[in-house]
Design an enzyme around this catalytic site. Sequence first.
Site, PDB file in Angstrom:
ATOM      1  N   TYR A   9      43.752  38.595  55.348  1.00 27.38           N
ATOM      2  CA  TYR A   9      43.622  38.805  54.278  1.00 27.38           C
ATOM      3  C   TYR A   9      43.194  37.711  53.215  1.00 27.38           C
ATOM      4  O   TYR A   9      42.434  36.862  54.042  1.00 27.38           O
ATOM      5  CB  TYR A   9      45.020  39.299  53.527  1.00 27.38           C
ATOM      6  CG  TYR A   9      45.164  40.199  52.411  1.00 27.38           C
ATOM      7  CD1 TYR A   9      43.947  41.029  52.094  1.00 27.38           C
ATOM      8  CD2 TYR A   9      45.877  39.781  51.292  1.00 27.38           C
ATOM      9  CE1 TYR A   9      44.135  41.897  50.958  1.00 27.38           C
ATOM     10  CE2 TYR A   9      45.860  40.435  50.174  1.00 27.38           C
ATOM     11  CZ  TYR A   9      45.053  41.576  50.023  1.00 27.38           C
ATOM     12  OH  TYR A   9      45.147  42.084  48.737  1.00 27.38           O
ATOM     13  N   ARG A  62      31.803  45.191  45.552  1.00 25.37           N
ATOM     14  CA  ARG A  62      32.316  44.141  44.827  1.00 25.37           C
ATOM     15  C   ARG A  62      33.548  43.835  45.588  1.00 25.37           C
ATOM     16  O   ARG A  62      34.559  44.109  45.432  1.00 25.37           O
ATOM     17  CB  ARG A  62      32.784  44.568  43.420  1.00 25.37           C
ATOM     18  CG  ARG A  62      33.467  43.562  42.545  1.00 25.37           C
ATOM     19  CD  ARG A  62      34.746  42.991  42.801  1.00 25.37           C
ATOM     20  NE  ARG A  62      35.781  43.725  42.254  1.00 25.37           N
ATOM     21  CZ  ARG A  62      37.030  43.803  43.130  1.00 25.37           C
ATOM     22  NH1 ARG A  62      37.272  43.196  44.228  1.00 25.37           N
ATOM     23  NH2 ARG A  62      38.190  44.563  42.526  1.00 25.37           N
ATOM     24  N   LYS A  80      43.167  45.196  54.666  1.00 27.46           N
ATOM     25  CA  LYS A  80      44.225  45.916  53.968  1.00 27.46           C
ATOM     26  C   LYS A  80      44.832  46.792  54.754  1.00 27.46           C
ATOM     27  O   LYS A  80      46.100  46.983  54.637  1.00 27.46           O
ATOM     28  CB  LYS A  80      43.581  46.867  52.816  1.00 27.46           C
ATOM     29  CG  LYS A  80      42.721  45.937  51.644  1.00 27.46           C
ATOM     30  CD  LYS A  80      43.671  45.802  50.448  1.00 27.46           C
ATOM     31  CE  LYS A  80      42.997  45.039  49.473  1.00 27.46           C
ATOM     32  NZ  LYS A  80      43.903  44.590  48.287  1.00 27.46           N
ATOM     33  N   GLU A 151      38.889  50.790  47.283  1.00 27.88           N
ATOM     34  CA  GLU A 151      39.017  49.622  47.510  1.00 27.88           C
ATOM     35  C   GLU A 151      37.803  48.832  47.023  1.00 27.88           C
ATOM     36  O   GLU A 151      36.671  49.318  47.652  1.00 27.88           O
ATOM     37  CB  GLU A 151      39.361  48.898  48.753  1.00 27.88           C
ATOM     38  CG  GLU A 151      40.123  47.503  48.765  1.00 27.88           C
ATOM     39  CD  GLU A 151      41.049  47.256  47.950  1.00 27.88           C
ATOM     40  OE1 GLU A 151      42.069  48.155  48.248  1.00 27.88           O
ATOM     41  OE2 GLU A 151      40.987  46.420  47.160  1.00 27.88           O
ATOM     42  N   ASP A 152      37.824  48.002  46.270  1.00 31.26           N
ATOM     43  CA  ASP A 152      36.494  47.060  45.811  1.00 31.26           C
ATOM     44  C   ASP A 152      35.384  47.839  45.598  1.00 31.26           C
ATOM     45  O   ASP A 152      34.044  47.369  46.034  1.00 31.26           O
ATOM     46  CB  ASP A 152      36.381  45.933  46.920  1.00 31.26           C
ATOM     47  CG  ASP A 152      37.585  44.999  46.896  1.00 31.26           C
ATOM     48  OD1 ASP A 152      38.464  45.123  45.922  1.00 31.26           O
ATOM     49  OD2 ASP A 152      37.715  43.925  47.729  1.00 31.26           O
ATOM     50  N   ASP A 172      43.128  51.004  44.222  1.00 31.00           N
ATOM     51  CA  ASP A 172      44.058  49.922  44.407  1.00 31.00           C
ATOM     52  C   ASP A 172      43.818  48.758  43.462  1.00 31.00           C
ATOM     53  O   ASP A 172      44.656  48.157  43.084  1.00 31.00           O
ATOM     54  CB  ASP A 172      43.897  49.083  46.082  1.00 31.00           C
ATOM     55  CG  ASP A 172      44.733  48.251  46.330  1.00 31.00           C
ATOM     56  OD1 ASP A 172      45.871  47.952  45.884  1.00 31.00           O
ATOM     57  OD2 ASP A 172      44.271  47.034  47.081  1.00 31.00           O
ATOM     58  N   ASP A 173      42.416  48.442  43.053  1.00 29.01           N
ATOM     59  CA  ASP A 173      41.994  47.534  42.212  1.00 29.01           C
ATOM     60  C   ASP A 173      42.670  47.654  40.812  1.00 29.01           C
ATOM     61  O   ASP A 173      43.069  46.870  39.920  1.00 29.01           O
ATOM     62  CB  ASP A 173      40.780  47.166  42.179  1.00 29.01           C
ATOM     63  CG  ASP A 173      40.482  46.558  43.537  1.00 29.01           C
ATOM     64  OD1 ASP A 173      40.553  45.517  44.031  1.00 29.01           O
ATOM     65  OD2 ASP A 173      39.668  47.327  44.291  1.00 29.01           O
ATOM     66  N   ASN A 317      40.051  36.372  43.333  1.00 28.65           N
ATOM     67  CA  ASN A 317      40.187  36.196  44.918  1.00 28.65           C
ATOM     68  C   ASN A 317      38.698  35.814  45.230  1.00 28.65           C
ATOM     69  O   ASN A 317      37.787  36.496  44.619  1.00 28.65           O
ATOM     70  CB  ASN A 317      40.971  37.171  45.684  1.00 28.65           C
ATOM     71  CG  ASN A 317      42.253  37.468  45.404  1.00 28.65           C
ATOM     72  OD1 ASN A 317      43.007  36.563  45.043  1.00 28.65           O
ATOM     73  ND2 ASN A 317      42.709  38.576  45.153  1.00 28.65           N
TER      74      ASN A 317
HETATM   75  N1  LIG Z   1      45.074  39.567  42.710  1.00 34.95           N
HETATM   76  C1  LIG Z   1      44.831  40.872  42.623  1.00 34.95           C
HETATM   77  O1  LIG Z   1      45.593  41.625  43.429  1.00 34.95           O
HETATM   78  C2  LIG Z   1      43.767  41.327  42.657  1.00 34.95           C
HETATM   79  C3  LIG Z   1      42.596  40.443  42.106  1.00 34.95           C
HETATM   80  N2  LIG Z   1      41.458  40.987  41.880  1.00 34.95           N
HETATM   81  C4  LIG Z   1      40.489  39.918  41.555  1.00 34.95           C
HETATM   82  O2  LIG Z   1      40.018  40.128  40.307  1.00 34.95           O
HETATM   83  C5  LIG Z   1      38.386  39.700  40.121  1.00 34.95           C
HETATM   84  C6  LIG Z   1      37.919  40.888  39.380  1.00 34.95           C
HETATM   85  O3  LIG Z   1      37.788  42.256  39.910  1.00 34.95           O
HETATM   86  P1  LIG Z   1      37.228  43.318  38.974  1.00 34.95           P
HETATM   87  O4  LIG Z   1      38.007  43.418  37.854  1.00 34.95           O
HETATM   88  O5  LIG Z   1      37.267  44.540  39.987  1.00 34.95           O
HETATM   89  O6  LIG Z   1      35.567  43.208  39.050  1.00 34.95           O
HETATM   90  P2  LIG Z   1      34.681  43.254  37.827  1.00 34.95           P
HETATM   91  O7  LIG Z   1      33.489  43.264  38.438  1.00 34.95           O
HETATM   92  O8  LIG Z   1      34.894  44.976  37.674  1.00 34.95           O
HETATM   93  O9  LIG Z   1      35.126  42.794  36.515  1.00 34.95           O
HETATM   94  C7  LIG Z   1      34.987  41.244  36.427  1.00 34.95           C
HETATM   95  C8  LIG Z   1      34.841  40.930  34.727  1.00 34.95           C
HETATM   96  O10 LIG Z   1      34.901  39.602  34.803  1.00 34.95           O
HETATM   97  C9  LIG Z   1      33.994  39.457  33.670  1.00 34.95           C
HETATM   98  N3  LIG Z   1      33.091  38.062  33.860  1.00 34.95           N
HETATM   99  C10 LIG Z   1      32.358  38.096  34.786  1.00 34.95           C
HETATM  100  N4  LIG Z   1      31.858  36.712  34.297  1.00 34.95           N
HETATM  101  C11 LIG Z   1      32.521  36.008  33.441  1.00 34.95           C
HETATM  102  C12 LIG Z   1      32.535  34.846  32.482  1.00 34.95           C
HETATM  103  N5  LIG Z   1      31.771  33.896  32.889  1.00 34.95           N
HETATM  104  N6  LIG Z   1      33.510  34.927  31.429  1.00 34.95           N
HETATM  105  C13 LIG Z   1      34.309  35.698  31.209  1.00 34.95           C
HETATM  106  N7  LIG Z   1      34.490  36.948  31.999  1.00 34.95           N
HETATM  107  C14 LIG Z   1      33.444  37.028  33.056  1.00 34.95           C
HETATM  108  C15 LIG Z   1      33.101  40.591  33.575  1.00 34.95           C
HETATM  109  O11 LIG Z   1      32.385  40.743  32.531  1.00 34.95           O
HETATM  110  C16 LIG Z   1      33.975  41.762  34.044  1.00 34.95           C
HETATM  111  O12 LIG Z   1      34.617  42.094  32.908  1.00 34.95           O
HETATM  112  C17 LIG Z   1      37.845  39.840  41.596  1.00 34.95           C
HETATM  113  O13 LIG Z   1      37.888  38.270  41.671  1.00 34.95           O
HETATM  114  C18 LIG Z   1      39.125  40.166  42.613  1.00 34.95           C
HETATM  115  O14 LIG Z   1      39.317  39.651  43.532  1.00 34.95           O
HETATM  116  C19 LIG Z   1      41.059  42.260  41.938  1.00 34.95           C
HETATM  117  C20 LIG Z   1      42.191  43.163  42.394  1.00 34.95           C
HETATM  118  C21 LIG Z   1      43.296  42.746  42.855  1.00 34.95           C
HETATM  119  C1  LIG Z   2      43.307  41.969  46.233  1.00 33.08           C
HETATM  120  C2  LIG Z   2      42.014  42.601  45.925  1.00 33.08           C
HETATM  121  O1  LIG Z   2      42.296  43.836  46.111  1.00 33.08           O
HETATM  122  C3  LIG Z   2      41.050  42.077  45.395  1.00 33.08           C
HETATM  123  O2  LIG Z   2      40.673  40.905  44.966  1.00 33.08           O
HETATM  124  O3  LIG Z   2      40.064  42.784  45.120  1.00 33.08           O
HETATM  125 MG   LIG Z   3      40.520  44.926  45.772  1.00 36.84          MG
END
Ligand SMILES: NC(=O)C1=CN([C@@H]2O[C@H](COP(=O)(O)OP(=O)(O)OC[C@H]3O[C@@H](n4cnc5c(N)ncnc54)[C@H](O)[C@@H]3O)[C@@H](O)[C@H]2O)C=CC1
Ligand SMILES: CC(=O)C(=O)O
Ligand SMILES: [Mg+2]
Length: 489
Positions: A9, A62, A80, A151-152, A172-173, A317
Amino acid sequence: MKDITPLVYTPVVGEACEKWSHIFSEPEGLYLPWKERGNLAETIKNWPEKEVDICVVTDGSRILGLGDLGVGGIGISIGKLALYTACAGIHPTKTLPIVIDLGTDNERLLNDELYLGTRMKRLGEKDMMKFLDEMMAALKARWPSIIIQFEDFKNPFPSLAKYQNMYTCFNDDIQGTGAVVLAGVINAVRNTGIAPKDQRLVFLGAGSAGVGVARQIMEMFKKEGNLSEDEARKLFYLVDSKGLVTNDRGDKLQEHKLIFSRSDNNGQQYKSLEDVLDYVKPTILMGLSTIGGAFHEGIIRKMASYSERPIIFPLSNPVSKSECTFEEAMKFTDEKVLFASGSPFPTYEAKDGKLHEPGQGNNMYVFPGIGMGTIISQASLINQDMIYASAEYLASSLTQEERDDGLIYPRINRIRDVSARVALGVVRAAERNHLARNPEIVGMDDDTLVEYIKGKMYDPTAVPTEVEETDPGMWNWLTSKLSLPWSKL
Ligand SMILES: NC(=O)C1=CN([C@@H]2O[C@H](COP(=O)(O)OP(=O)(O)OC[C@H]3O[C@@H](n4cnc5c(N)ncnc54)[C@H](O)[C@@H]3O)[C@@H](O)[C@H]2O)C=CC1
Ligand SMILES: CC(=O)C(=O)O
Ligand SMILES: [Mg+2]
C-alpha cells in the site's frame, strides 16, 4: 502489518503504479478498455472465479497524489484488495481488481512504447458515465451481491450520486476518507478540550477527499455539538489551488465545493495558505492537496500559536506528497501537535526521550470493515449511516493503553480486531436502516456478532493441506501461482 502495509500500500504501491507497464508480470486483475464497450458482460465473464464478493475499480485518473497513471492505476485496486484480505479476511479469490481504460492524459505514458493501456487521450465524463453504466450492470448480472468500491477517480462525484442508491457501492476517497478522518478528529478534539463550536478548520485541498472529509466532520459537529447545519458549515474554510473558496472569487466553482463556499469574506480574496491562516486562526489544519511540503515551518508555527494542541493532519499520499512530516510537525509545535498522516512516518523521539507514534489517518482503517460489514449483513446498499457508523466504531475501538499513549488511531497490528469492530458498526447501521438481509445474524448481541464476523474471516495461516479435495478454487489459485518463477511465490 506494520512492515507489510507500506509495501502493498502507500507509499510503495504508488511507485508500482507509476512503473506498472515496466514491471508487469501477470494481469492480477481485470482490464476493461473502451474498445470493449457494448461487450463488457462478455469481457467480465473472462474472470475465472465463480464467486466474487468485492471489487475495487479505478479509472487511473488520480492515483494517490500522483496524477493520471492510466492502466497502471490497477496497482491501487490490487493493493486495496490485498488489504481487504489482510485486514478483514476477505478470501483473495473473492476479490476482483478492475481498471477501466478510457485513455490517459499522461504524455509520459502515451510516449512509452511499453505502456499497456490504450494510447489515446482520456475520454470525457459523458463517455465515462456510459461506460460505467454498462460495467455496473454487467458486474451485478454476473455476481448479484457484488460490492463495488470506486477508487481514485479524478471526479468521482457524478458516479457516487448516480449509483449509491442503485448498487451496493461506495466511494472510498469521498466516504472512506471522510469516515477515517472523522474518527481521528473525534479522538483528537477530545484531547484538545475545545468544544466543536469553538473549533475552526482550514482544509488545503477541496477535491473529493477534502470535501468528503469536511462533510463527515460537519455531520459530527451537528450531532455532538448540537449545531445547526449553518452553524457547523461556517466553521470550515476550504482552500484550493486558487485560494480560499468564496462565492465572489470570480471563477465558476465546481458543484461539490459550493456547500463550503464562503460569503463572509467582505469582498477580500485570500490567495495563500498563510493569508488564510492569519484570517481564520484555525485549531485544525487538514492537508488533502497533493502538495508535498505545503505545511512548511512557518505554517506549522502559526498553527502552534493559535491553540495549545493544534490538530494537523497532512493526509496526502504517498509520502512524497505529504504536506509535512511527523518530525516537522512535532519540532515546530514544540511537540504539542495532534497528528495523523495519510502515509506512514517513523516514530519521533521527544526531547525527554519519550517515543511518540504518529497516527495514520488512512481509509485502510475503515474500508475493509465497511466491505466486511456489508457482506455480513447482506445489505443491498451502503448508506450514509453505515459510513458514519464505521467512523464511530473506529473512534471507540482504541484500547485504554492506546489512549494513555496519546494515540488517536489504534495500532495497525490490531487491524483485524479493529476491522471486526468497524464491521460490527456497519452491520448495526444496516439493521437500523432495514437494509440487512442475513437471517443468521438476527437477534445476535454485539459480542456474538463480533465472533461471528471473525469466524467468517479467511485466515491465511490456516490453508488446508489437502487443497485439491477441500477447495478447488484455492487449488486453482495455487497452481496458477506455480506457473510463476519460484522467486515470485
Ligand atoms: N489519507 C487518506 O486516506 C486519503 C488521502 N487522499 C489523498 O488526498 C489527496 C487529494 O485527493 P483528492 O481530493 O481525491 O484529489 P483531487 O484532485 O480531487 O483534489 C485535490 C485538491 O487539491 C487542490 N490543490 C491542488 N494544488 C493546490 C495548491 N497548490 N494549493 C492548494 N490546493 C491545491 C485542488 O484544487 C483540489 O481541490 C491525494 O494526495 C490523495 O492521495 C485521498 C483519499 C484518502
Ligand atoms: C488512501 C487513498 O485512498 C488515496 O490516497 O487515494
Ligand atoms: Mg484513494
